[in-house]
Scaffold this motif. Structure first.
Motif, mmCIF file in Angstrom:
data_model
loop_
_atom_site.group_PDB
_atom_site.id
_atom_site.type_symbol
_atom_site.label_atom_id
_atom_site.label_comp_id
_atom_site.label_asym_id
_atom_site.label_seq_id
_atom_site.Cartn_x
_atom_site.Cartn_y
_atom_site.Cartn_z
ATOM 1 N N PHE A 78 -11.939 2.148 -1.532
ATOM 2 C CA PHE A 78 -12.408 2.052 -0.149
ATOM 3 C C PHE A 78 -12.441 3.457 0.433
ATOM 4 C CE2 PHE A 78 -10.744 -2.213 -0.824
ATOM 5 C CZ PHE A 78 -11.692 -3.014 -0.192
ATOM 6 N N LEU A 79 -13.594 3.857 0.959
ATOM 7 C CA LEU A 79 -13.710 5.174 1.585
ATOM 8 C C LEU A 79 -13.199 5.098 3.022
ATOM 9 C CD1 LEU A 79 -17.172 6.350 0.229
ATOM 10 C CD2 LEU A 79 -14.890 6.922 -0.605
ATOM 11 N N LEU A 80 -12.434 6.113 3.405
ATOM 12 C CA LEU A 80 -11.738 6.140 4.690
ATOM 13 C C LEU A 80 -11.923 7.497 5.334
ATOM 14 C CD1 LEU A 80 -9.538 4.985 6.689
ATOM 15 C CD2 LEU A 80 -7.820 5.848 5.087
ATOM 16 N N GLY A 81 -11.986 7.508 6.656
ATOM 17 C CA GLY A 81 -12.048 8.771 7.372
ATOM 18 C C GLY A 81 -13.436 9.072 7.898
ATOM 19 N N GLY A 82 -13.652 8.825 9.189
ATOM 20 C CA GLY A 82 -14.951 9.102 9.790
ATOM 21 C C GLY A 82 -16.044 8.144 9.369
ATOM 22 N N VAL A 83 -15.654 6.985 8.839
ATOM 23 C CA VAL A 83 -16.645 5.977 8.439
ATOM 24 C C VAL A 83 -16.356 4.672 9.180
ATOM 25 C CG1 VAL A 83 -17.002 6.971 6.155
ATOM 26 C CG2 VAL A 83 -15.295 5.188 6.450
ATOM 27 N N GLY A 84 -17.386 3.866 9.316
ATOM 28 C CA GLY A 84 -17.258 2.562 9.940
ATOM 29 C C GLY A 84 -18.144 1.559 9.237
ATOM 30 N N PRO A 85 -18.278 0.377 9.817
ATOM 31 C CA PRO A 85 -19.109 -0.659 9.180
ATOM 32 C C PRO A 85 -20.537 -0.209 8.884
ATOM 33 C CG PRO A 85 -17.789 -1.604 10.946
ATOM 34 C CD PRO A 85 -17.591 -0.122 11.026
ATOM 35 N N HIS A 90 0.862 -1.183 0.000
ATOM 36 C CA HIS A 90 0.000 0.000 0.000
ATOM 37 C C HIS A 90 0.900 1.236 0.000
ATOM 38 C CE1 HIS A 90 -4.021 1.876 0.928
ATOM 39 N NE2 HIS A 90 -3.184 2.896 1.061
ATOM 40 N N LEU A 91 0.854 1.976 -1.090
ATOM 41 C CA LEU A 91 1.703 3.150 -1.261
ATOM 42 C C LEU A 91 1.111 4.370 -0.568
ATOM 43 C CD1 LEU A 91 2.336 2.820 -5.103
ATOM 44 C CD2 LEU A 91 3.847 2.028 -3.268
ATOM 45 N N THR A 92 1.995 5.187 0.005
ATOM 46 C CA THR A 92 1.550 6.489 0.503
ATOM 47 C C THR A 92 1.321 7.414 -0.689
ATOM 48 O OG1 THR A 92 3.792 7.359 0.621
ATOM 49 C CG2 THR A 92 2.969 6.189 2.571
ATOM 50 N N SER A 117 -2.872 5.321 -1.219
ATOM 51 C CA SER A 117 -3.678 6.292 -0.480
ATOM 52 C C SER A 117 -3.895 7.528 -1.346
ATOM 53 C CB SER A 117 -2.963 6.697 0.812
ATOM 54 O OG SER A 117 -2.852 5.598 1.693
ATOM 55 N N CYS A 118 -5.165 7.886 -1.559
ATOM 56 C CA CYS A 118 -5.504 9.054 -2.385
ATOM 57 C C CYS A 118 -6.408 10.003 -1.604
ATOM 58 C CB CYS A 118 -6.204 8.615 -3.660
ATOM 59 S SG CYS A 118 -5.178 7.602 -4.750
ATOM 60 N N HIS A 119 -6.269 11.297 -1.941
ATOM 61 C CA HIS A 119 -7.049 12.314 -1.237
ATOM 62 C C HIS A 119 -7.730 13.297 -2.178
ATOM 63 C CE1 HIS A 119 -3.622 10.894 1.180
ATOM 64 N NE2 HIS A 119 -4.509 10.853 2.152
ATOM 65 N N ASN A 120 -7.456 13.175 -3.486
ATOM 66 C CA ASN A 120 -8.037 14.097 -4.451
ATOM 67 C C ASN A 120 -7.996 13.473 -5.849
ATOM 68 O OD1 ASN A 120 -5.324 14.539 -5.477
ATOM 69 N ND2 ASN A 120 -5.017 15.897 -3.717
ATOM 70 N N ALA A 121 -8.572 14.180 -6.807
ATOM 71 C CA ALA A 121 -8.665 13.652 -8.173
ATOM 72 C C ALA A 121 -7.285 13.485 -8.810
ATOM 73 C CB ALA A 121 -9.535 14.573 -9.028
ATOM 74 N N GLU A 122 -6.357 14.362 -8.484
ATOM 75 C CA GLU A 122 -5.005 14.267 -9.044
ATOM 76 C C GLU A 122 -4.331 12.958 -8.631
ATOM 77 O OE1 GLU A 122 -0.632 16.445 -8.818
ATOM 78 O OE2 GLU A 122 -2.263 17.119 -7.523
ATOM 79 N N GLU A 123 -4.454 12.624 -7.360
ATOM 80 C CA GLU A 123 -3.842 11.383 -6.872
ATOM 81 C C GLU A 123 -4.540 10.154 -7.436
ATOM 82 O OE1 GLU A 123 -2.084 13.356 -2.760
ATOM 83 O OE2 GLU A 123 -3.782 11.975 -2.633
ATOM 84 N N LEU A 124 -5.842 10.235 -7.633
ATOM 85 C CA LEU A 124 -6.552 9.124 -8.273
ATOM 86 C C LEU A 124 -6.037 8.909 -9.697
ATOM 87 C CD1 LEU A 124 -10.258 9.691 -7.121
ATOM 88 C CD2 LEU A 124 -8.743 7.824 -6.419
ATOM 89 N N ALA A 125 -5.777 10.001 -10.406
ATOM 90 C CA ALA A 125 -5.254 9.893 -11.771
ATOM 91 C C ALA A 125 -3.865 9.249 -11.766
ATOM 92 C CB ALA A 125 -5.204 11.270 -12.423
ATOM 93 N N LEU A 126 -3.043 9.596 -10.792
ATOM 94 C CA LEU A 126 -1.721 8.975 -10.678
ATOM 95 C C LEU A 126 -1.841 7.487 -10.366
ATOM 96 C CD1 LEU A 126 0.201 11.718 -8.645
ATOM 97 C CD2 LEU A 126 0.571 11.098 -11.041
ATOM 98 N N ALA A 127 -2.785 7.134 -9.496
ATOM 99 C CA ALA A 127 -2.991 5.727 -9.144
ATOM 100 C C ALA A 127 -3.415 4.921 -10.364
ATOM 101 C CB ALA A 127 -4.042 5.619 -8.041
ATOM 102 N N GLU A 128 -4.289 5.517 -11.192
ATOM 103 C CA GLU A 128 -4.722 4.818 -12.403
ATOM 104 C C GLU A 128 -3.548 4.672 -13.377
ATOM 105 O OE1 GLU A 128 -8.817 4.320 -14.773
ATOM 106 O OE2 GLU A 128 -8.482 6.228 -13.774
ATOM 107 N N ARG A 129 -2.738 5.713 -13.477
ATOM 108 C CA ARG A 129 -1.569 5.663 -14.350
ATOM 109 C C ARG A 129 -0.589 4.573 -13.913
ATOM 110 N NH1 ARG A 129 2.503 10.861 -15.214
ATOM 111 N NH2 ARG A 129 3.920 9.891 -16.719
ATOM 112 N N MET A 130 -0.468 4.395 -12.617
ATOM 113 C CA MET A 130 0.480 3.411 -12.095
ATOM 114 C C MET A 130 -0.047 1.984 -12.204
ATOM 115 S SD MET A 130 2.511 3.681 -8.504
ATOM 116 C CE MET A 130 4.088 2.846 -8.295
ATOM 117 N N GLY A 131 -1.363 1.841 -12.377
ATOM 118 C CA GLY A 131 -1.943 0.510 -12.510
ATOM 119 C C GLY A 131 -2.226 -0.177 -11.192
#
Length: 314
Positions: free
Chosen positions: A283-290, A206-208, A231-245
């Motif tokens: 997976f949504l994270l932060g202030g969420v639970g089951p 799991h990459l930071t 770990s992603c926090h915005n659309a830019e990081e999601l785009a990088l994650a998709e680029r990385m596969g």
């Protein structure tokens, strides 16, 4: 070119195996395996199309389903939107009503079958659970290992070993023990320098967000047989994650959290919009639970991730 709206089903039997069908050689992407479904007709609702297609293709009646993932994919000759639902209750005995071969496959074995490129994220979503446990900060090693053991015994199947305050040699020692506790029962995701990859072949990584920014341009650091997350926090990081596969991501924080009170929450609407433009499980994270799991499904997420809300009492 108009995007073709297709509904597809991850049909899960009582034993956990998943039903797949082989496309006729004469079809687009012929000879490959797929998740059953078909085109959503003009003016037809997605759930109605799901029920109709599975009745026509397999001779079954859906009695319970939920959203799993949406995938947009551009082939050279067509553009598709795959609207995928998980079906875990139905009546009737599935059979290839149109002559198509069927196979019931254990989730871990799906990677052994050849699927169209657009189905690859569905294979990941079908194999992943809907909860992702992240270990809490500040635990002594025996307490951490006892908690992992208890979580695995309770049915948790995806665990991230997160210990930011632990120095490297100690983390590596704990990782060896955690790999053993999870073996054959849960998928362990480790964090740390990519130079460690070869030392823990059974673990996913799991990459930071910082690692994602540093390495995304170089592509995936290991073969697809091994889980890669970020770990992603915005659309830019999601785009990088998709680029990385990557195979999946966490997106945070959805709501205010005690652990990161300074971080501005995304909110559910923004999370929905970001997920809609991303083709891998989230997976949504932060202030969420089951208890937020169904709400997460409704906004397009794989499920929820958490620390304290998921950590067992030890």
């Amino acid at each position: 070119m108009k995007r073709i709206h297709v509904v597809a089903a991850v049909i899960r039997g009582g034993d956990g195996r998943i039903l797949i069908a082989r496309r006729a050689d004469s079809q687009h992407q012929g000879g490959l395996w797929e998740f059953p479904g078909g085109k959503v007709e003009e003016g037809e609702g997605v759930e109605s199309a799901l029920v109709r297609e599975l009745r026509e293709e397999l001779g079954i009646e859906v009695t319970r389903s939920r959203p799993l993932i949406k995938v947009s994919h551009d082939y050279p000759d067509k553009q598709v939107l795959l609207d995928v639902h998980e079906v875990d209750a139905f009546t009737g005995e599935p059979h290839g009503a149109e002559g198509q071969p069927l196979a019931w496959v254990a989730p871990r074995d799906l990677g052994q079958y050849a699927f169209p490129e657009a189905n690859k994220p569905i294979v990941a979503a079908a194999r992943l659970p809907d909860q992702y446990l992240i270990t809490p900060d500040g635990l002594e090693v025996p307490e951490m290992l006892k908690g992992i053991q208890k979580a695995v015994a309770s049915g948790i199947r995806l665990i991230q070993l997160r210990a930011p305050d632990m120095y490297d040699p100690k983390y590596r020692d704990v990782a060896v023990d955690a790999v053993g506790l999870c073996a054959g029962k849960a998928q362990l995701m480790l964090k740390g320098p990519l130079e460690w990859l070869g030392d823990f072949p059974a673990a996913g990584w799991h990459l930071t967000a910082a690692q994602l920014r540093k390495y995304a341009a170089k592509g995936r650091p290991f073969p697809t047989a091994r889980w890669l997350a970020a770990s992603c926090h915005n659309a830019e990081e999601l785009a990088l994650a998709e680029r990385m596969g990557v195979d999946f991501v966490t997106l945070s924080p959805v709501q205010p959290t005690q652990t990161h009170p300074e971080a501005a929450p995304l909110g559910w609407d923004a999370a929905r919009q970001m997920i809609a433009g991303f083709n891998q499980p989230v997976f949504l994270l932060g202030g969420v639970g089951p208890s937020e799991r169904e709400r997460a499904w409704d906004v397009g997420a794989q499920g929820v991730a958490g620390i304290r809300a998921f950590w067992p009492e030890v």
